[in-house]
Motif scaffolding. Structure first.
Motif, PDB file in Angstrom:
ATOM      1  N   ALA A 151       0.887  -1.208   0.002  1.00 47.66           N
ATOM      2  CA  ALA A 151       0.126   0.046  -0.098  1.00 47.66           C
ATOM      3  C   ALA A 151       0.804   1.233  -0.026  1.00 47.66           C
ATOM      4  O   ALA A 151       0.464   2.390  -0.430  1.00 47.66           O
ATOM      5  N   ASP A 152       1.960   1.086   0.682  1.00 49.01           N
ATOM      6  CA  ASP A 152       2.908   2.387   0.656  1.00 49.01           C
ATOM      7  C   ASP A 152       3.362   2.455  -0.777  1.00 49.01           C
ATOM      8  O   ASP A 152       3.676   3.705  -1.334  1.00 49.01           O
ATOM      9  N   GLU A 153       3.918   1.384  -1.235  1.00 49.54           N
ATOM     10  CA  GLU A 153       4.396   1.557  -2.856  1.00 49.54           C
ATOM     11  C   GLU A 153       3.329   1.914  -3.792  1.00 49.54           C
ATOM     12  O   GLU A 153       3.572   2.718  -4.573  1.00 49.54           O
ATOM     13  N   ALA A 154       2.099   1.390  -3.584  1.00 46.55           N
ATOM     14  CA  ALA A 154       0.957   2.006  -4.375  1.00 46.55           C
ATOM     15  C   ALA A 154       0.806   3.783  -4.182  1.00 46.55           C
ATOM     16  O   ALA A 154       0.806   4.436  -5.243  1.00 46.55           O
ATOM     17  N   ALA A 155       1.006   3.989  -2.973  1.00 45.87           N
ATOM     18  CA  ALA A 155       0.903   5.667  -2.660  1.00 45.87           C
ATOM     19  C   ALA A 155       1.798   6.235  -3.379  1.00 45.87           C
ATOM     20  O   ALA A 155       1.712   7.463  -3.887  1.00 45.87           O
ATOM     21  N   ALA A 156       3.035   5.804  -3.323  1.00 45.16           N
ATOM     22  CA  ALA A 156       4.412   6.391  -4.031  1.00 45.16           C
ATOM     23  C   ALA A 156       4.353   6.476  -5.548  1.00 45.16           C
ATOM     24  O   ALA A 156       4.399   7.463  -6.091  1.00 45.16           O
ATOM     25  N   ALA A 157       3.615   5.235  -6.128  1.00 46.47           N
ATOM     26  CA  ALA A 157       3.634   5.205  -7.639  1.00 46.47           C
ATOM     27  C   ALA A 157       2.576   6.381  -7.988  1.00 46.47           C
ATOM     28  O   ALA A 157       2.762   7.166  -8.901  1.00 46.47           O
ATOM     29  N   ALA A 158       1.370   6.232  -7.067  1.00 46.60           N
ATOM     30  CA  ALA A 158       0.526   7.419  -7.301  1.00 46.60           C
ATOM     31  C   ALA A 158       0.738   8.817  -7.490  1.00 46.60           C
ATOM     32  O   ALA A 158       0.721   9.678  -8.109  1.00 46.60           O
ATOM     33  N   ASP A 159       1.716   9.087  -6.419  1.00 45.87           N
ATOM     34  CA  ASP A 159       2.078  10.521  -6.329  1.00 45.87           C
ATOM     35  C   ASP A 159       2.955  11.036  -7.389  1.00 45.87           C
ATOM     36  O   ASP A 159       3.309  11.938  -7.874  1.00 45.87           O
TER      37      ASP A 159
END
Lengths: 247, 247
Positions: free
Chosen positions: A197-205
């Protein structure tokens, strides 16, 4: 595997009471059950009315003292303390706080930028509840139940700069657990507990330009991590104090 | 903005002396100047021969004591100490180390998984040099000079699980600096120093299945961050000890 992150264009400025799910549906973006819809927490907080007016705040002695030490507005410090269970460090104009939820971040996530005049934006009271509610509302609007992640930009120990992380989550496996599994030679895998979920947040940013208003990003290609049930949420990413070597 | 991350299929197991740039070119993936080629450090380390044989190691007194306290192989601990300038914490079977480069991570990045029998893999001696060399070799093979990021999976203070971060970089703006800029109401932006290279590392990791061999991921859509010059590298992401509140 191919992963894509696309920022939704055409969303208006968000105000208290805004129906984010309706706004997302109104963009016309095709969103399916295997997608992940990533919301910057500021839009979620504003829609939920998680705002405070500086003029209404009467700072305590402690807030005044901290504010004086750190060169900050005592009313702002009082709001930060109201959102905080423990101040880990106060230095360089930053209060590193354990929030009431248990996240560790600067100023307990309280932010004056992009807030209405004279106000500050707080983190959602329970970002996992926000994520579940958004997922339910998206299901109603879209006829599909994508996963939902609510994000904030956190600084990190030991590394410069901020990266987006998940503070709320519904329907995404937040941690992929390979602990105890073995490699081809039978040795235990080391990088074995992946903060999806943190990696998905980073990708979204990465899909946002900071000078554009793009609070919502759709991430695709994470089908294997999207779950029908809402799951434990981003609460599972908080390292309990008794497991933490850096408090 | 749309960002995509695609894992390259068909790469062989990497051994010392392998020409990674030639292998990437050999996949036939079309890679351009605006793309970012993300290499898991293990492939880079192996190609550079950054391996040590456990049987060759004679553990010191200190390594024996730490190994005994933490339930680890004293030879493995010796190798970790050889890569370390400071041990920040030793607990729960993990040594949290400041590596010789200045990165803070578990076991100084030394890893036995997916290593040849009886050996362990170290981090590259200078991952920014590795990234620059890979970029130069890719330019020779592809006729284009994509940015290069070398990654590892790091645990984090306060949060469970690991996320991939950049330990080496060439040609990508590692930090996007909005400090001092103002929002529409003239207030200073808070999330203003974005660790782009770490977010790119995280996005790339999402494109890998952990049970597949996929050491190389191409990230597209970061054109605005790709630079002709190699730049300062991931060294710029290391927070100096005197700025760090958690050492």
């Amino acid at each position: 595997v191919t992963v894509t992150a696309v920022a939704l264009a055409g969303l208006p400025e968000i105000w208290p009471g805004a129906d984010l799910a309706a706004l997302v549906a109104g963009t016309g973006e095709r969103i399916g059950d295997a997608d992940v819809v990533v919301f910057a927490h500021k839009a979620v907080s504003k829609s939920e009315g998680r705002l405070r007016r500086l003029a209404d705040v009467r700072p305590s002695e402690r807030a005044r003292a901290l504010a004086s030490d750190q060169g900050k507005d005592p009313r702002m410090v009082q709001i930060v303390l109201d959102e905080t269970q423990e101040v880990l460090r106060a230095a360089r104009g930053v209060l590193v706080c354990v929030t009431r939820h248990g996240f560790v971040c600067a100023n307990a996530g309280v932010d004056a930028s992009n807030a209405p005049e004279g106000m500050v934006v707080l983190l959602p009271a329970d970002p996992d509840v926000s994520a579940r509610r958004l997922r339910a509302r998206l299901r109603g609007r879209l006829g599909a139940a994508p996963a939902v992640v609510v994000t904030d930009s956190f600084g990190r120990a030991w590394r410069r700069g901020q990266a987006d992380v998940a503070i709320g989550c519904a329907g995404l496996r937040v941690l992929e657990d390979w602990r105890g599994r073995r490699d081809a030679q039978g040795r235990e895998l080391r990088s074995t507990w992946i903060a999806v979920a943190d990696e998905a947040a980073a990708a979204a940013d990465l899909a946002r330009r900071k000078d554009e208003h793009a609070p919502v990003v759709v991430v695709r290609g994470l089908d294997r991590h999207v779950t029908a049930s809402d799951g434990p949420g981003a609460a599972a990413l908080r390292r309990p104090a008794d497991e933490d070597l850096f408090r």
